[in-house]
Design a protein around this motif. Structure first.
Motif, mmCIF file in Angstrom:
data_model
loop_
_atom_site.group_PDB
_atom_site.id
_atom_site.type_symbol
_atom_site.label_atom_id
_atom_site.label_comp_id
_atom_site.label_asym_id
_atom_site.label_seq_id
_atom_site.Cartn_x
_atom_site.Cartn_y
_atom_site.Cartn_z
ATOM 1 N N MET A 63 -6.627 -5.013 -52.308
ATOM 2 C CA MET A 63 -6.327 -3.728 -51.661
ATOM 3 C C MET A 63 -5.082 -3.108 -52.277
ATOM 4 O O MET A 63 -4.176 -3.818 -52.727
ATOM 5 C CB MET A 63 -6.092 -3.925 -50.158
ATOM 6 N N THR A 64 -5.036 -1.803 -52.270
ATOM 7 C CA THR A 64 -3.827 -1.093 -52.687
ATOM 8 C C THR A 64 -2.805 -1.163 -51.561
ATOM 9 O O THR A 64 -3.115 -1.593 -50.438
ATOM 10 C CB THR A 64 -4.151 0.368 -53.006
ATOM 11 N N ALA A 65 -1.597 -0.723 -51.840
ATOM 12 C CA ALA A 65 -0.542 -0.743 -50.822
ATOM 13 C C ALA A 65 -0.918 0.131 -49.634
ATOM 14 O O ALA A 65 -0.713 -0.243 -48.471
ATOM 15 C CB ALA A 65 0.775 -0.289 -51.440
ATOM 16 N N ALA A 66 -1.497 1.297 -49.899
ATOM 17 C CA ALA A 66 -1.878 2.196 -48.811
ATOM 18 C C ALA A 66 -2.989 1.583 -47.955
ATOM 19 O O ALA A 66 -2.957 1.684 -46.716
ATOM 20 C CB ALA A 66 -2.319 3.544 -49.380
ATOM 21 N N ASP A 67 -3.965 0.976 -48.601
ATOM 22 C CA ASP A 67 -5.066 0.341 -47.854
ATOM 23 C C ASP A 67 -4.552 -0.827 -47.017
ATOM 24 O O ASP A 67 -4.995 -1.038 -45.883
ATOM 25 C CB ASP A 67 -6.144 -0.160 -48.818
ATOM 26 N N LEU A 68 -3.613 -1.600 -47.557
ATOM 27 C CA LEU A 68 -3.080 -2.737 -46.829
ATOM 28 C C LEU A 68 -2.366 -2.296 -45.559
ATOM 29 O O LEU A 68 -2.498 -2.930 -44.502
ATOM 30 C CB LEU A 68 -2.130 -3.530 -47.725
ATOM 31 N N VAL A 104 -3.034 -12.027 -31.793
ATOM 32 C CA VAL A 104 -2.944 -13.312 -31.093
ATOM 33 C C VAL A 104 -2.394 -14.426 -31.982
ATOM 34 O O VAL A 104 -2.321 -15.572 -31.550
ATOM 35 C CB VAL A 104 -4.329 -13.728 -30.543
ATOM 36 N N ALA A 105 -2.015 -14.110 -33.222
ATOM 37 C CA ALA A 105 -1.547 -15.145 -34.154
ATOM 38 C C ALA A 105 -0.497 -14.563 -35.087
ATOM 39 O O ALA A 105 -0.141 -13.378 -34.998
ATOM 40 C CB ALA A 105 -2.725 -15.696 -34.955
ATOM 41 N N ARG A 106 0.001 -15.409 -35.982
ATOM 42 C CA ARG A 106 0.928 -14.953 -37.025
ATOM 43 C C ARG A 106 0.098 -14.756 -38.295
ATOM 44 O O ARG A 106 -0.344 -15.723 -38.922
ATOM 45 C CB ARG A 106 2.029 -15.982 -37.250
ATOM 46 N N LEU A 107 -0.098 -13.497 -38.657
ATOM 47 C CA LEU A 107 -0.990 -13.121 -39.754
ATOM 48 C C LEU A 107 -0.180 -12.681 -40.953
ATOM 49 O O LEU A 107 0.738 -11.850 -40.839
ATOM 50 C CB LEU A 107 -1.919 -11.983 -39.304
ATOM 51 N N SER A 108 -0.527 -13.241 -42.113
ATOM 52 C CA SER A 108 0.129 -12.864 -43.362
ATOM 53 C C SER A 108 -0.938 -12.535 -44.395
ATOM 54 O O SER A 108 -1.853 -13.335 -44.627
ATOM 55 C CB SER A 108 1.014 -14.006 -43.859
ATOM 56 N N ILE A 109 -0.841 -11.363 -45.033
ATOM 57 C CA ILE A 109 -1.826 -10.916 -46.025
ATOM 58 C C ILE A 109 -1.101 -10.609 -47.330
ATOM 59 O O ILE A 109 -0.123 -9.835 -47.344
ATOM 60 C CB ILE A 109 -2.584 -9.657 -45.558
ATOM 61 N N THR A 110 -1.573 -11.199 -48.406
ATOM 62 C CA THR A 110 -1.079 -10.893 -49.742
ATOM 63 C C THR A 110 -2.268 -10.465 -50.586
ATOM 64 O O THR A 110 -3.282 -11.182 -50.641
ATOM 65 C CB THR A 110 -0.398 -12.115 -50.381
ATOM 66 N N THR A 111 -2.167 -9.316 -51.245
ATOM 67 C CA THR A 111 -3.331 -8.787 -51.960
ATOM 68 C C THR A 111 -2.900 -8.001 -53.186
ATOM 69 O O THR A 111 -1.776 -7.469 -53.237
ATOM 70 C CB THR A 111 -4.156 -7.876 -51.031
ATOM 71 N N ARG A 112 -3.791 -7.952 -54.170
ATOM 72 C CA ARG A 112 -3.511 -7.168 -55.375
ATOM 73 C C ARG A 112 -4.768 -6.464 -55.842
ATOM 74 O O ARG A 112 -5.794 -7.102 -56.061
ATOM 75 C CB ARG A 112 -2.971 -8.060 -56.486
ATOM 76 N N TRP A 120 0.996 -6.922 -53.084
ATOM 77 C CA TRP A 120 1.729 -6.487 -51.893
ATOM 78 C C TRP A 120 1.426 -7.457 -50.753
ATOM 79 O O TRP A 120 0.351 -8.050 -50.705
ATOM 80 C CB TRP A 120 1.321 -5.081 -51.471
ATOM 81 N N SER A 121 2.409 -7.594 -49.851
ATOM 82 C CA SER A 121 2.202 -8.483 -48.703
ATOM 83 C C SER A 121 2.602 -7.779 -47.413
ATOM 84 O O SER A 121 3.405 -6.829 -47.417
ATOM 85 C CB SER A 121 3.012 -9.781 -48.860
ATOM 86 N N LEU A 122 2.034 -8.295 -46.323
ATOM 87 C CA LEU A 122 2.266 -7.704 -44.996
ATOM 88 C C LEU A 122 2.154 -8.810 -43.960
ATOM 89 O O LEU A 122 1.319 -9.713 -44.091
ATOM 90 C CB LEU A 122 1.219 -6.615 -44.721
ATOM 91 N N LEU A 137 0.851 -12.359 -56.830
ATOM 92 C CA LEU A 137 -0.533 -12.817 -56.752
ATOM 93 C C LEU A 137 -1.271 -12.276 -57.962
ATOM 94 O O LEU A 137 -1.102 -11.097 -58.328
ATOM 95 C CB LEU A 137 -1.211 -12.335 -55.454
ATOM 96 N N THR A 138 -2.069 -13.109 -58.593
ATOM 97 C CA THR A 138 -2.755 -12.686 -59.816
ATOM 98 C C THR A 138 -3.849 -11.669 -59.522
ATOM 99 O O THR A 138 -3.895 -10.595 -60.129
ATOM 100 C CB THR A 138 -3.372 -13.902 -60.529
ATOM 101 N N GLN A 139 -4.732 -11.983 -58.595
ATOM 102 C CA GLN A 139 -5.807 -11.068 -58.225
ATOM 103 C C GLN A 139 -6.381 -11.459 -56.876
ATOM 104 O O GLN A 139 -6.151 -12.571 -56.385
ATOM 105 C CB GLN A 139 -6.925 -11.075 -59.277
ATOM 106 N N GLY A 140 -7.127 -10.531 -56.273
ATOM 107 C CA GLY A 140 -7.803 -10.821 -55.017
ATOM 108 C C GLY A 140 -6.884 -10.753 -53.817
ATOM 109 O O GLY A 140 -5.882 -10.022 -53.810
ATOM 110 N N THR A 141 -7.217 -11.527 -52.799
ATOM 111 C CA THR A 141 -6.495 -11.481 -51.520
ATOM 112 C C THR A 141 -6.305 -12.899 -50.985
ATOM 113 O O THR A 141 -7.195 -13.741 -51.118
ATOM 114 C CB THR A 141 -7.271 -10.640 -50.489
ATOM 115 N N ARG A 142 -5.141 -13.120 -50.379
ATOM 116 C CA ARG A 142 -4.858 -14.390 -49.708
ATOM 117 C C ARG A 142 -4.407 -14.088 -48.286
ATOM 118 O O ARG A 142 -3.416 -13.386 -48.071
ATOM 119 C CB ARG A 142 -3.774 -15.161 -50.452
ATOM 120 N N VAL A 143 -5.155 -14.595 -47.315
ATOM 121 C CA VAL A 143 -4.859 -14.347 -45.908
ATOM 122 C C VAL A 143 -4.497 -15.679 -45.258
ATOM 123 O O VAL A 143 -5.243 -16.655 -45.363
ATOM 124 C CB VAL A 143 -6.062 -13.720 -45.167
ATOM 125 N N GLU A 144 -3.349 -15.704 -44.576
ATOM 126 C CA GLU A 144 -2.900 -16.914 -43.874
ATOM 127 C C GLU A 144 -2.733 -16.602 -42.395
ATOM 128 O O GLU A 144 -2.066 -15.621 -42.028
ATOM 129 C CB GLU A 144 -1.586 -17.415 -44.463
#
Length: 595
Positions: A63-68, A104-112, A120-122, A137-144
């Motif tokens: 995702m782009t920064a705006a989409d995130l 309801v949780a602690r959500l962390s998203i890193t995406t490029r 970018w992360s949020l 992050l090299t590519q794709g998305t990582r959600v924790e």
């Protein structure tokens, strides 16, 4: 108390109650997002049954920064090109998953995204969103997702043990992996060795490889390919032969336009297709994929999107039954019992002596080198099973009979089993089970040819029921009449039965109607009456077939074998039991250690 507008955080937590039922729900939503993003590899990690941590990483478009920044807001999605909810071609579409999880949780998203210079992360904690920040992050998305339900502690009390929740996560990933064999999946965590399902080649062969990896080698060995197409609806996949069954319906995997679903209509169709092959307490193993135009199916009928509604449910059901029955008929004589491995495992002794064992050192070795008479007699007594019931060895067997699929009858043992010889082995046939299937298929053929004969009741049977059940039955009276059951309303809480199928003989009209009403509520089809007729036909076949204990002449045995070869589905009787087992010469040689 006056009406008031709820705060955004409370609204998100209420919505999370529908979308995030348990940790497996979080995994399902995030993996579906990865698939929709075009990922070719998805890695899933969970800890503490998903309560402590869930990590989903993919190589999708990102995702782009705006989409995130928008992605964690309610009802924000990139998956609807317009506002037409009848053109849903992705697994997700509501835009509720990420905000619900973040509530309801602690959500962390890193995406490029490919157009961005860096990732970018949020972070979102209990509904509170932080500003986006640069990340690596090299590519794709990582959600924790960490500390699930920390913002709603009461929900934690309703979760099962870590092992149970981890197994639910595993089942969700298995279903999604079956739906997309072109995507590689890795499931790790929970103190288990990682499981990887490599991406498979497109088409049926690759699909079977993925199904075999997940469902096991038994399914791959017994799988029958099925396919049918009509009016733009395609049903394809693999169904296990009737020999491979389970005690419940959990081995039935159903997918509609790539979406794993649990649909009563499809489950009922599977049950109907196998009704001639399996006992009532056994269930088949199938993986069916239904593909149709997005406008012909409504996926927006369940918060978790696990149920769908078809515009033409009758067509879908009929196509599934047709595809399965055609595949099963194609392999009509195929049973587990005639596979070499199952037969050999039955014959093979439970324990074998060591390879270097010297029989002369055995305590049973006779003193003086010769066996005592009593010892020999006791040993040989075990082989005294009596003479064969019928023996046709002296009879000349024409060579062409040996080339037939079931060979030439050689003998009958215990007045129940026929032993036949083929060019490369032998076959043991259960005469009662075999003839039962033959008589049953004859009855079915006569029903199809002449229709269901009716008998008019001299005095109509009046069956009292609740009003809702009466309305359900009367509404389908026209369809029931096609099967020989003529009913009409007899007041607000009763039904009058005027005619019944002749095949049923003297029947319990009350019990029949109550069963029909229950089946109609479940399947919304008149087929259960047909299945009731088939059950009666099966009972008639059982009583009208050759019984165990009857001595057969040589010509009768060979005639039975020839009829089996010409009868569809002759590999099993109508109760699902095998009618014969087969041993090739190679199998026999293995039993005696010759190869």
């Amino acid at each position: 108390m006056p009406v008031r507008q709820l705060p955004e955080t409370i609204v998100n937590r209420i919505a999370a109650g529908e979308v995030v039922e348990r940790p497996a729900s979080v995994v399902k939503e995030l993996v579906e997002n990865a698939i929709d993003a075009g990922a070719s590899r998805i890695d899933i990690f969970s800890d503490g049954g998903g309560r402590r941590k869930i990590v989903i990483a993919d190589d999708g478009s990102g995702m782009t920064a705006a989409d995130l920044a928008l992605a964690v807001d309610r009802h924000a999605t990139s998956k609807l090109d317009d506002e037409d909810l009848l053109q849903i071609r992705t697994l997700g579409f509501r835009g509720e998953a990420l905000p619900s999880i973040g509530a309801v949780a602690r959500l962390s998203i890193t995406t490029r995204h490919a157009t961005e210079p860096h990732a970018w992360s949020l972070r979102v904690e209990g509904g509170d969103k932080t500003p986006i920040a640069p990340a690596a992050l090299t590519q794709g998305t990582r959600v924790e997702v960490a500390d699930l339900f920390f913002a709603t502690p009461a929900r934690l009390k309703f979760l099962k043990t870590d092992r149970t929740e981890a197994e639910a996560i595993r089942e969700v990933v298995r279903r999604l992996a079956m739906a997309r064999p072109d995507v590689a999946f890795t499931l790790a965590g929970e103190e288990r060795a990682p499981v990887t399902w490599a991406a498979a080649l497109p088409g049926a062969p690759g699909q079977l490889i993925r199904l075999g990896d997940i469902l096991g080698a038994d399914f791959r060995a017994n799988a029958l390919e099925v396919r049918a197409e009509r009016e733009g609806v395609i049903v394809e996949g693999f169904a296990a032969a009737p020999s491979l069954t389970k005690a419940n319906a959990l081995g039935q995997y159903l997918f509609v336009n790539g979406r794993p679903v649990r649909d009563k209509l499809i489950l009922g169709a599977v049950r109907a297709a196998y009704s001639d092959y399996l006992p009532r307490d056994r269930h088949p193993v199938v993986a069916l994929f239904v593909t149709l135009d997005a406008r012909e199916v409504d996926a927006n009928v369940h918060p978790a999107k696990t149920e769908v509604r078809f515009r033409n449910s009758g067509l879908v059901r009929a196509l599934i039954v047709h595809a399965l029955k055609e595949g099963l008929a194609r392999e009509g004589r195929r049973t587990a019992a005639n596979s070499a491995s199952s037969v050999i495992s039955t014959f093979r002794p439970a324990s074998m002596p060591p390879a270097n064992w010297d029989w002369r050192s055995s305590p049973s070795y006779p003193v003086g080198g010769s066996a005592a008479p009593s010892f020999a007699e006791r040993a040989q007594a075990a082989f005294d099973v009596g003479a064969p019931s019928a023996d046709i060895r002296p009879t000349e067997v024409t060579p062409d009979l040996l080339d037939r699929p079931l060979g030439a009858a050689r003998t009958q043992i215990h007045e129940t089993y026929i032993v036949s010889q083929t060019r490369d082995g032998l076959i043991v046939i259960d005469q009662h089970a075999a003839h039962e299937r033959i008589v049953y298929e004859r009855l079915k053929a006569s029903l199809d040819a002449n229709g269901v004969q009716r008998q008019i009741l001299l005095i109509p049977d009046i069956v009292e029921m609740d009003e809702a059940t009466v309305e359900r039955l009367v509404a389908r009276a026209e369809e029931l009449a096609k099967f020989g059951l003529v009913i009409e309303s007899f007041g607000p809480g009763a039904v009058a039965v005027r005619e019944t199928p002749s095949l049923l003989g003297k029947t319990d009209a009350s019990g029949l109607l109550r069963d029909l009403a229950e089946h109609m509520a479940e399947w919304d089809e008149a087929l259960p009456l047909e299945r009731r007729l088939m059950h009666v036909a099966a009972t008639m076949a059982c009583h009208g077939s050759v019984r165990a204990g009857r001595v057969l002449k040589p010509e009768e045995m060979n005639a039975l074998l020839r009829e089996m070869e010409a009868t569809p589905n002759s590999g099993q009787c109508n109760h699902g039991r095998p009618t014969y087992v087969e041993l090739t010469l190679a199998d026999i040689e293995k039993l005696f250690g010759r190869r």
